[in-house]
Each structure stands twice: as structure tokens, then as C-alpha cells.
Design a protein around this motif. Structure first.
Motif, PDB file in Angstrom:
ATOM      1  N   ASN A 196      -4.502   9.001  18.242  1.00  0.00           N
ATOM      2  CA  ASN A 196      -4.677   8.235  17.007  1.00  0.00           C
ATOM      3  C   ASN A 196      -3.890   6.919  17.097  1.00  0.00           C
ATOM      4  O   ASN A 196      -2.664   6.918  17.015  1.00  0.00           O
ATOM      5  N   PRO A 197      -4.584   5.779  17.240  1.00  0.00           N
ATOM      6  CA  PRO A 197      -3.889   4.505  17.467  1.00  0.00           C
ATOM      7  C   PRO A 197      -3.089   4.036  16.251  1.00  0.00           C
ATOM      8  O   PRO A 197      -3.347   4.445  15.128  1.00  0.00           O
ATOM      9  N   GLY A 202      -8.305   8.272  12.965  1.00  0.00           N
ATOM     10  CA  GLY A 202      -7.472   8.697  11.844  1.00  0.00           C
ATOM     11  C   GLY A 202      -8.280   9.207  10.669  1.00  0.00           C
ATOM     12  O   GLY A 202      -7.721   9.637   9.670  1.00  0.00           O
ATOM     13  N   ARG A 242       2.598  12.593  15.641  1.00  0.00           N
ATOM     14  CA  ARG A 242       1.221  12.086  15.589  1.00  0.00           C
ATOM     15  C   ARG A 242       0.543  12.287  16.936  1.00  0.00           C
ATOM     16  O   ARG A 242       1.139  11.992  17.978  1.00  0.00           O
ATOM     17  N   TYR A 284      -8.892  -1.784  21.607  1.00  0.00           N
ATOM     18  CA  TYR A 284      -8.884  -2.458  20.303  1.00  0.00           C
ATOM     19  C   TYR A 284      -7.549  -2.264  19.595  1.00  0.00           C
ATOM     20  O   TYR A 284      -6.922  -1.209  19.702  1.00  0.00           O
ATOM     21  N   GLN A 303     -14.727   6.136  16.480  1.00  0.00           N
ATOM     22  CA  GLN A 303     -14.365   4.769  16.100  1.00  0.00           C
ATOM     23  C   GLN A 303     -13.065   4.738  15.316  1.00  0.00           C
ATOM     24  O   GLN A 303     -12.302   3.791  15.395  1.00  0.00           O
ATOM     25  N   HIS A 361       1.743  -4.721  12.193  1.00  0.00           N
ATOM     26  CA  HIS A 361       1.987  -5.613  11.057  1.00  0.00           C
ATOM     27  C   HIS A 361       2.506  -6.950  11.552  1.00  0.00           C
ATOM     28  O   HIS A 361       3.397  -7.004  12.405  1.00  0.00           O
ATOM     29  N   GLU A 411      -3.595   3.599   1.264  1.00  0.00           N
ATOM     30  CA  GLU A 411      -3.545   2.806   2.490  1.00  0.00           C
ATOM     31  C   GLU A 411      -4.630   1.719   2.532  1.00  0.00           C
ATOM     32  O   GLU A 411      -5.639   1.796   1.842  1.00  0.00           O
ATOM     33  N   SER A 412      -4.405   0.758   3.436  1.00  0.00           N
ATOM     34  CA  SER A 412      -5.284  -0.417   3.523  1.00  0.00           C
ATOM     35  C   SER A 412      -6.717  -0.056   3.936  1.00  0.00           C
ATOM     36  O   SER A 412      -6.968   0.982   4.560  1.00  0.00           O
ATOM     37  N   PRO A 448       2.451   2.841  11.359  1.00  0.00           N
ATOM     38  CA  PRO A 448       1.601   3.790  10.637  1.00  0.00           C
ATOM     39  C   PRO A 448       2.294   4.155   9.332  1.00  0.00           C
ATOM     40  O   PRO A 448       3.455   3.778   9.121  1.00  0.00           O
ATOM     41  N   SER A 449       1.617   4.866   8.460  1.00  0.00           N
ATOM     42  CA  SER A 449       2.278   5.335   7.249  1.00  0.00           C
ATOM     43  C   SER A 449       3.455   6.225   7.649  1.00  0.00           C
ATOM     44  O   SER A 449       3.367   6.991   8.615  1.00  0.00           O
ATOM     45  N   ARG A 485      -2.558  -6.048  10.556  1.00  0.00           N
ATOM     46  CA  ARG A 485      -2.496  -6.284   9.104  1.00  0.00           C
ATOM     47  C   ARG A 485      -1.300  -7.169   8.772  1.00  0.00           C
ATOM     48  O   ARG A 485      -0.226  -7.011   9.349  1.00  0.00           O
ATOM     49  N   ARG A 491     -12.314   2.567   7.132  1.00  0.00           N
ATOM     50  CA  ARG A 491     -11.581   3.306   6.097  1.00  0.00           C
ATOM     51  C   ARG A 491     -11.652   2.529   4.790  1.00  0.00           C
ATOM     52  O   ARG A 491     -11.485   1.312   4.779  1.00  0.00           O
ATOM     53  N   THR A 502       0.840  -1.206   0.000  1.00  0.00           N
ATOM     54  CA  THR A 502       0.000   0.000   0.000  1.00  0.00           C
ATOM     55  C   THR A 502       0.872   1.252   0.000  1.00  0.00           C
ATOM     56  O   THR A 502       0.973   1.941  -1.006  1.00  0.00           O
TER      57      THR A 502
HETATM   58  O1  TXA Z   1      -1.869   0.467   4.386  1.00  0.00           O
HETATM   59  C1  TXA Z   1      -1.768   0.812   5.563  1.00  0.00           C
HETATM   60  O2  TXA Z   1      -2.658   0.616   6.396  1.00  0.00           O
HETATM   61  C2  TXA Z   1      -0.460   1.515   5.974  1.00  0.00           C
HETATM   62  C3  TXA Z   1       0.685   0.543   5.802  1.00  0.00           C
HETATM   63  C4  TXA Z   1       1.987   1.097   6.306  1.00  0.00           C
HETATM   64  O3  TXA Z   1       0.368  -0.680   6.409  1.00  0.00           O
HETATM   65  N1  TXA Z   1      -0.575   1.977   7.318  1.00  0.00           N
HETATM   66  C5  TXA Z   1      -1.365   3.031   7.650  1.00  0.00           C
HETATM   67  O4  TXA Z   1      -1.332   3.336   9.002  1.00  0.00           O
HETATM   68  O5  TXA Z   1      -2.012   3.643   6.847  1.00  0.00           O
HETATM   69  P1  TXA Z   1      -1.972   4.680   9.556  1.00  0.00           P
HETATM   70  O6  TXA Z   1      -1.649   4.724  11.003  1.00  0.00           O
HETATM   71  O7  TXA Z   1      -1.483   5.817   8.754  1.00  0.00           O
HETATM   72  O8  TXA Z   1      -3.487   4.443   9.377  1.00  0.00           O
HETATM   73  C6  TXA Z   1      -4.139   3.462  10.162  1.00  0.00           C
HETATM   74  C7  TXA Z   1      -5.548   3.850  10.406  1.00  0.00           C
HETATM   75  C8  TXA Z   1      -5.674   5.166  11.138  1.00  0.00           C
HETATM   76  O9  TXA Z   1      -6.738   5.878  10.536  1.00  0.00           O
HETATM   77  C9  TXA Z   1      -6.012   4.772  12.552  1.00  0.00           C
HETATM   78  O10 TXA Z   1      -6.791   5.740  13.214  1.00  0.00           O
HETATM   79  C10 TXA Z   1      -6.784   3.490  12.334  1.00  0.00           C
HETATM   80  O11 TXA Z   1      -6.152   2.857  11.239  1.00  0.00           O
HETATM   81  N2  TXA Z   1      -6.674   2.618  13.500  1.00  0.00           N
HETATM   82  C11 TXA Z   1      -5.567   2.019  13.998  1.00  0.00           C
HETATM   83  N3  TXA Z   1      -5.838   1.347  15.123  1.00  0.00           N
HETATM   84  C12 TXA Z   1      -7.160   1.505  15.333  1.00  0.00           C
HETATM   85  C13 TXA Z   1      -8.048   1.073  16.354  1.00  0.00           C
HETATM   86  N4  TXA Z   1      -7.629   0.346  17.363  1.00  0.00           N
HETATM   87  N5  TXA Z   1      -9.343   1.418  16.253  1.00  0.00           N
HETATM   88  C14 TXA Z   1      -9.767   2.171  15.207  1.00  0.00           C
HETATM   89  N6  TXA Z   1      -8.972   2.642  14.224  1.00  0.00           N
HETATM   90  C15 TXA Z   1      -7.694   2.305  14.291  1.00  0.00           C
END
Ligand code: TXA
Ligand code: MG
Length: 391
Positions: free
Chosen positions: A65-66, A242, A61, A123, A239, A70, A186-187, A148-149, A127, A202, A38
């Protein structure tokens, strides 16, 4: 962090020695950025609170924002969970269908997971990425990696090692170079919620329909709840912290260039704005007439291919940021599409533009409107010729 003029990060090619070095750094609580299919991730040992803290600090960050984690197997994922039988069934089923791949599954976390990683919640998002370098790194470190990204918080996600260097070059960081990311966005994030339903938090390459289709054929009884696109109400924000509106913001003002005429709306303030200073990002050849009248014109996919457009979007946004004398970025309006892949792209475009549209009226003036704050509607005067804008 080092003083401004010192570059602390290093880019390494994936070799046996470099994997060994990077894995050691992770075991020591240090940061390693790695490619996924991604975008690039900013990795650290997910089970070490100090290492997790390093990620928040490096990105700037908010602690609210959690981070996602991986893994390189379903077994590794299971060590991070504390779920009931029904939730486990759903988790394993989704993993079997979509892992390794661009799906992050949020579920109830085991007690030993650092609270900081989950922004104080219960929670955890997990991934299993489909990229040989990411998988090799996780396996060598033998650790689940918070990731995270790998961009500055709120900036556009990185799709190559250079982007990571641009944003985080002053950090003590090793970046494994895996070239360009294939998916480019992103995923997909889904949450196995305590009410028994599966929430889409998302959009990503795994579409709601793909998930609904596999669940229909499964023994799982959970319903898929789709969040409303681009309507960031407080429930969703809670929920999915991010999913804030300006989450993928470029450093230049950005607007969505609407295909619709816009009339009989209140106009409050006049401001000067010229197409000549704009960089236009197009899709499917819609605005090619503007190409010779703007500072830059790039089509994400002339043939309307969503995958090609997704892979290019963040790269193009970052390349425009580096061009001299650009006053604004105009982005394609995909708001009326029913295609899930295009809706995913538009989700990122909408955020990049902070929900602001530009319209062309019948007098050939450009008008722009912030959809979030309906009051701030402006008349924009430009040097636009009628022929140019009567599209
Ligand atoms: O593709 C991807 O997901 C990339 C690659 C590096 O794996 N990672 C990524 O991470 O985009 P990040 O942190 O930029 O986005 C992760 C999203 C954020 O919007 C965050 O708020 C949400 O996932 N998230 C993470 N843990 C969460 C949780 N426990 N509950 C709800 N949302 C969560
Ligand atoms: Mg991000």
C-alpha cells in the motif's frame, strides 16, 4: 518500538522551538505526526528509504500500500514528478484549482523516489495540505513528507493528537498538536493515468463534480473516470491498494442500519442480538426513536449537514470504541443519496461496516446481511418491541 508498557511518543504544541525540534527529527529520518485539514498524518522524509520504512513499521502497514507525499508548494511537487507535457499541464491545473487542499494527485514519479514509498510501482501520490502547522513543518524541514494517516493500519483515521497517541503511543514519535481536524475525512485521490485519463481513486471533500467542472473550463483534454462506489473490484484494488473494503474498521462489529424493510430473503442461522447493547450513530434524526433503547445514541448532524457529519464521523467511532460493554455499532444508511458529500461519508461508513447491513423486517426482527458474501444472511432475534421498530 518499545515494550508494551512504555509510552515513547510525545505530544508538542506548535511553538518556534518545537517546530525546530520536529524539523530536525525529520531531517534525521525520524517520525513526526502532524495535523492536516483532513486527518493527522504520520510524517517522515519521503526521500529517505529508511525513514519511509519506519512509517510502514510503526503503522503495521502492508508494503503493498503506497504512501502519499506532502509538499508545501507546486515547485516542491514538480521535483517528485516525471511526466509528459500533457500530464504536467493537468497536474498544474488541478494544483492551481485545489491546492492547498484535500486533493491528492497521483502521477508518474521521478527516478529518485524510493520504490518502497510507491509499493514498488511507478506512481507517486502528492498533496499540498491546507493547514498552517503542516505547511510550517514541511517548510522548516525543507523536505517532502511521506504521510499516511497516523493510525494503526486498517483502523479509523485520527482527527486529533490523542487519537494518534492511542494508536502509535509506543512508537518513537513526536506529535504536533493542532487540535481537531476540520474536514475529518481523508483527501480525494485522483490518478493521472498513462492512458491519458484522470481516475478518481478515493472520494473526499473535493467531489467528482468539482473536478469535472474545473476541467471543462480548462485547456486539458483528459476525461474523468469515476470509479464505482463501494464496488471493490480487482481493477480498482490494483489502482488504489488502500481502497480495500475493511479499511476504516473500528474495533467493534459495525453494521449499517437500513431504512428499508427486508423480506423474502433466505435466512440461514439464528443468533442473539439486542439493540440494548448497540451504539447507534444516526444522521438527520432518522432513528431518534432508538435513543432511549440503546446503549448510546449520537447524531452526526441533526440538520443533515454533510460537512458537520464528516467532521464528526471518525471522532464518534473512536469514542464509541472506548465505551464499556458495547456489542455493536449501528451506522446510518446513506446508500441512496445522490449528494456527493454524503456519498463520501457513506464510502467510509460502508468500509467501517465491511459492507454489512442490518434490516428490520415486518415482524420487527433485525436481520443482517453481508453484502459482499450474499450467502451469510442471518436471522437475528432481539428483545425489540413492535412499537420501537415500526418506524
Ligand atoms: O487526507 C489524506 O489524504 C491523509 C492526510 C494525512 O494527508 N492521508 C491519507 O493517507 O489518508 P493514506 O495513506 O491513509 O491514504 C492514501 C491513499 C491510500 O488509499 C493509498 O493506497 C493511496 O492513497 N495511494 C497512495 N499512493 C498511491 C499511488 N501511487 N497509486 C495509487 N494510490 C495511491
Ligand atoms: Mg489511511
Amino acid at each position: 518500538m518499545l515494550p508494551d508498557n512504555k509510552i515513547a511518543a510525545q505530544v508538542l504544541m506548535p511553538s518556534d522551538d518545537n517546530f525546530h525540534f520536529a524539523a530536525k527529527r525529520l531531517q534525521q529520518g525520524k517520525l513526526v505526526a502532524f495535523p492536516t485539514e483532513t486527518v493527522y498524518g504520520l510524517g517522515a522524509n519521503a526521500l529517505n528509504e529508511n525513514a519511509v520504512k519506519n512509517i510502514f513499521t510503526a503503522k503495521g502497514r502492508p508494503l503493498t500500500n503506497p504512501l502519499i507525499v506532502h509538499v508545501a508548494s507546486l515547485e516542491m511537487a514538480n521535483t517528485l514528478l516525471q511526466v509528459d507535457e500533457e500530464q504536467q499541464l493537468l497536474f498544474s491545473y488541478l494544483a492551481a484549482c485545489f491546492w492547498p487542499g484535500p486533493l491528492t494527485i497521483v502521477a508518474k514519479a521521478a527516478a529518485h523516489i524510493p520504490k518502497l514509498l510507491m509499493a514498488g510501482g511507478e506512481y507517486i501520490g502528492i498533496r499540498y495540505p491546507k493547514h498552517p502547522i503542516a505547511i510550517e513543518l514541511i517548510s522548516r524541514a525543507n523536505l517532502p513528507l511521506a504521510g499516511p494517516s497516523a493510525n494503526r493500519s486498517s483502523h479509523v483515521s485520527p482527527t486529533c493528537a490523542k487519537h494518534v497517541m492511542d494508536d502509535l503511543g509506543h512508537t518513537d514519535l513526536t506529535i504536533l498538536d493542532g487540535g481537531e481536524c476540520q474536514v475529518g475525512i481523508e483527501s480525494t485521490v485522483v490518478k493521472i493515468n498513462h492512458d491519458g485519463h484522470l481516475y478518481m481513486l478515493r472520494r473526499g471533500a473535493i467531489t467528482p463534480k468539482m473536478i469535472e467542472d474545473v476541467l471543462e473550463k480548462s485547456p486539458c483534454r483528459q476525461r474523468v473516470i469515476r470509479i464505482t462506489d463501494s464496488h471493490i473490484n480487482s481493477d480498482v484494488a490494483l489502482q488504489a491498494p488502500g481502497q480495500l473494503l475493511t479499511h476504516y474498521a473500528p474495533t467493534l462489529p459495525a453494521y449499517i442500519l437500513s431504512k428499508q424493510y427486508f423480506e423474502n430473503k433466505p435466512c440461514v442461522t439464528a443468533s442473539s442480538f439486542s439493540l440494548a447493547g448497540c451504539a447507534v450513530i444516526d444522521f438527520c434524526d432518522t432513528w431518534s426513536k432508538l435513543a432511549n433503547h440503546t446503549a448510546s445514541y449520537i447524531d452526526l448532524s441533526k440538520t443533515g449537514n454533510a460537512h458537520e457529519a464528516a467532521a464528526k464521523l471518525f471522532t464518534v467511532l473512536r469514542s464509541i470504541e472506548k465505551m464499556p460493554d458495547i456489542t455493536a455499532i449501528l451506522l446510518p444508511d446513506l446508500s441512496h443519496t445522490n449528494d456527493d458529500d454524503l456519498r463520501t461519508i457513506f464510502d467510509r461508513i460502508y468500509r467501517a461496516a465491511s459492507g454489512q447491513f442490518i434490516y428490520i423486517n415486518r415482524d420487527h426482527a433485525l436481520l443482517f446481511e453481508n453484502q459482499v458474501d450474499k450467502k451469510s444472511t442471518f436471522t437475528v432475534s432481539g428483545h425489540n418491541t413492535p412499537e420501537l421498530l415500526s418506524l
